[in-house]
Motif scaffolding. Structure first.
Motif, mmCIF file in Angstrom:
data_model
loop_
_atom_site.group_PDB
_atom_site.id
_atom_site.type_symbol
_atom_site.label_atom_id
_atom_site.label_comp_id
_atom_site.label_asym_id
_atom_site.label_seq_id
_atom_site.Cartn_x
_atom_site.Cartn_y
_atom_site.Cartn_z
ATOM 1 N N UNK A 147 0.853 -1.186 0.000
ATOM 2 C CA UNK A 147 0.000 0.000 0.000
ATOM 3 C C UNK A 147 0.890 1.238 0.000
ATOM 4 N N UNK A 148 0.857 2.021 -1.102
ATOM 5 C CA UNK A 148 1.742 3.190 -1.206
ATOM 6 C C UNK A 148 1.204 4.378 -0.406
ATOM 7 N N UNK A 149 1.615 4.467 0.848
ATOM 8 C CA UNK A 149 1.093 5.488 1.748
ATOM 9 C C UNK A 149 1.356 6.897 1.209
ATOM 10 N N UNK A 150 2.594 7.178 0.855
ATOM 11 C CA UNK A 150 2.949 8.520 0.380
ATOM 12 C C UNK A 150 2.196 8.870 -0.898
ATOM 13 N N UNK A 151 2.139 7.925 -1.827
ATOM 14 C CA UNK A 151 1.446 8.165 -3.091
ATOM 15 C C UNK A 151 -0.024 8.492 -2.857
ATOM 16 N N UNK A 152 -0.682 7.697 -2.023
ATOM 17 C CA UNK A 152 -2.117 7.905 -1.797
ATOM 18 C C UNK A 152 -2.404 9.205 -1.067
ATOM 19 N N UNK A 153 -1.467 9.650 -0.243
ATOM 20 C CA UNK A 153 -1.639 10.933 0.436
ATOM 21 C C UNK A 153 -1.543 12.097 -0.541
ATOM 22 N N UNK A 154 -0.683 11.952 -1.550
ATOM 23 C CA UNK A 154 -0.415 13.050 -2.468
ATOM 24 C C UNK A 154 -1.255 12.996 -3.743
ATOM 25 N N UNK A 155 -1.845 11.840 -4.008
ATOM 26 C CA UNK A 155 -2.570 11.645 -5.256
ATOM 27 C C UNK A 155 -3.855 12.474 -5.315
ATOM 28 N N UNK A 156 -4.209 12.907 -6.522
ATOM 29 C CA UNK A 156 -5.456 13.627 -6.729
ATOM 30 C C UNK A 156 -6.599 12.686 -7.083
ATOM 31 N N UNK A 157 -6.302 11.389 -7.127
ATOM 32 C CA UNK A 157 -7.347 10.409 -7.387
ATOM 33 C C UNK A 157 -8.330 10.365 -6.235
ATOM 34 N N UNK A 158 -9.577 10.048 -6.530
ATOM 35 C CA UNK A 158 -10.594 9.930 -5.487
ATOM 36 C C UNK A 158 -10.605 8.547 -4.849
ATOM 37 N N UNK A 159 -9.797 7.645 -5.413
ATOM 38 C CA UNK A 159 -9.763 6.264 -4.948
ATOM 39 C C UNK A 159 -8.341 5.887 -4.553
ATOM 40 N N UNK A 160 -8.216 5.079 -3.506
ATOM 41 C CA UNK A 160 -6.918 4.621 -3.052
ATOM 42 C C UNK A 160 -6.336 3.578 -4.013
ATOM 43 N N UNK A 161 -5.021 3.533 -4.095
ATOM 44 C CA UNK A 161 -4.312 2.591 -4.964
ATOM 45 C C UNK A 161 -3.620 1.542 -4.098
ATOM 46 N N UNK A 162 -3.647 0.286 -4.551
ATOM 47 C CA UNK A 162 -2.918 -0.798 -3.895
ATOM 48 C C UNK A 162 -2.128 -1.550 -4.955
ATOM 49 N N UNK A 163 -0.978 -2.070 -4.565
ATOM 50 C CA UNK A 163 -0.109 -2.798 -5.480
ATOM 51 C C UNK A 163 -0.192 -4.283 -5.153
ATOM 52 N N UNK A 164 -0.416 -5.092 -6.187
ATOM 53 C CA UNK A 164 -0.570 -6.537 -5.994
ATOM 54 C C UNK A 164 0.249 -7.280 -7.036
ATOM 55 N N UNK A 165 0.492 -8.565 -6.794
ATOM 56 C CA UNK A 165 1.184 -9.400 -7.772
ATOM 57 C C UNK A 165 0.192 -10.101 -8.695
ATOM 58 N N UNK A 166 -1.091 -9.791 -8.544
ATOM 59 C CA UNK A 166 -2.121 -10.352 -9.420
ATOM 60 C C UNK A 166 -3.186 -9.292 -9.632
ATOM 61 N N UNK A 167 -4.215 -9.636 -10.386
ATOM 62 C CA UNK A 167 -5.302 -8.685 -10.619
ATOM 63 C C UNK A 167 -6.255 -8.613 -9.436
ATOM 64 N N UNK A 168 -6.040 -9.446 -8.436
ATOM 65 C CA UNK A 168 -6.920 -9.494 -7.272
ATOM 66 C C UNK A 168 -6.142 -9.137 -6.014
ATOM 67 N N UNK A 169 -6.872 -8.989 -4.914
ATOM 68 C CA UNK A 169 -6.253 -8.762 -3.618
ATOM 69 C C UNK A 169 -6.869 -9.723 -2.607
ATOM 70 N N UNK A 170 -6.100 -10.004 -1.568
ATOM 71 C CA UNK A 170 -6.582 -10.854 -0.482
ATOM 72 C C UNK A 170 -6.907 -9.966 0.715
ATOM 73 N N UNK A 171 -8.077 -10.185 1.302
ATOM 74 C CA UNK A 171 -8.483 -9.421 2.478
ATOM 75 C C UNK A 171 -8.847 -10.380 3.603
ATOM 76 N N UNK A 172 -8.809 -9.860 4.821
ATOM 77 C CA UNK A 172 -9.183 -10.663 5.980
ATOM 78 C C UNK A 172 -10.174 -9.875 6.836
ATOM 79 N N UNK A 173 -11.258 -10.533 7.230
ATOM 80 C CA UNK A 173 -12.229 -9.926 8.124
ATOM 81 C C UNK A 173 -12.249 -10.718 9.422
ATOM 82 N N UNK A 174 -11.933 -10.063 10.533
ATOM 83 C CA UNK A 174 -11.813 -10.776 11.805
ATOM 84 C C UNK A 174 -13.166 -11.176 12.376
#
Length: 213
Positions: A147-174
């Protein structure tokens, strides 16, 4: 949650302190408290946050590729496996932490042991590039995400960016104690795919390079 002092994750708090984010959070929190006080002036004054339903959220905001209970997955890493995976990729400057047990119980962030066989659903650390950019690195059910913290803070995009090694992401809900592999709607998260997440690669991913992914 770290942002608003609901939980304390030392490595992320350290990054926030460097950026001065905590001061901004305190200002926002103060404004929010004032608004709640005004709106609830005739009520009990109690305020609570309801935990969102993970199944409903992912169904409404992503394409769900798979979901599996934490204790049913064969991909969950032990502390030693997570340590070896992340340090082999160059993430050695900051401690590696975990917060959840395999039953989804939360505890204060604890540094993992390179020799422990205990397993946890997710691990995290941070990375600071030579140019000063901060990243948060997640290892969830054996899958790595940056997760590019600095990039997302400075970006003018309305959506956060995440970097992955695939087209998907893995999430966990406790609360559900489940893993979700998803392709998020771009209105929620923009996934940028790279071949390998390691420190050598992240050093090359400045703002322009991330925009071009």
């Amino acid at each position: 949650m770290v942002y608003f002092d609901i939980v304390d994750i030392p490595v992320i708090s350290a990054a926030f302190d460097l950026f001065g984010i905590k001061e901004k959070a305190e200002d926002i929190s103060s404004e929010t408290d004032e608004n709640i006080s005004e709106e609830d002036s005739g009520s009990t004054g109690q305020y609570s946050v309801e935990h969102p339903d993970a199944d409903e959220y992912f169904q409404n905001n992503s394409t769900v590729l798979s979901e599996v209970g934490a204790n049913e997955s064969d991909e969950v890493m032990s502390e030693s496996e997570a340590y070896n995976t992340l340090t082999e990729r160059g993430f050695v400057s900051y401690p590696i932490f975990t917060e959840y047990s395999m039953n989804g119980e939360y505890s204060e962030a604890e540094e993992i042991s390179q020799s422990s066989t205990d397993k946890h659903p997710m691990y995290q650390t941070i990375y600071q590039s030579e140019s000063g950019d901060f990243w948060t690195i997640y290892l969830i059910n054996g899958s790595i995400m940056a997760y590019p913290v600095s990039y997302n803070m400075q970006s003018e995009l309305n959506t956060q960016v995440a970097i992955s090694e695939s087209d998907s992401v893995m999430s966990y809900d406790s609360a559900a104690n489940k893993f979700y592999e998803t392709i998020p709607n771009e209105s929620e998260v923009i996934i940028k795919k790279i071949e390998r997440i390691d420190t050598e690669t992240l050093e090359q991913l400045n703002t322009g390079a991330i925009d071009e992914l």
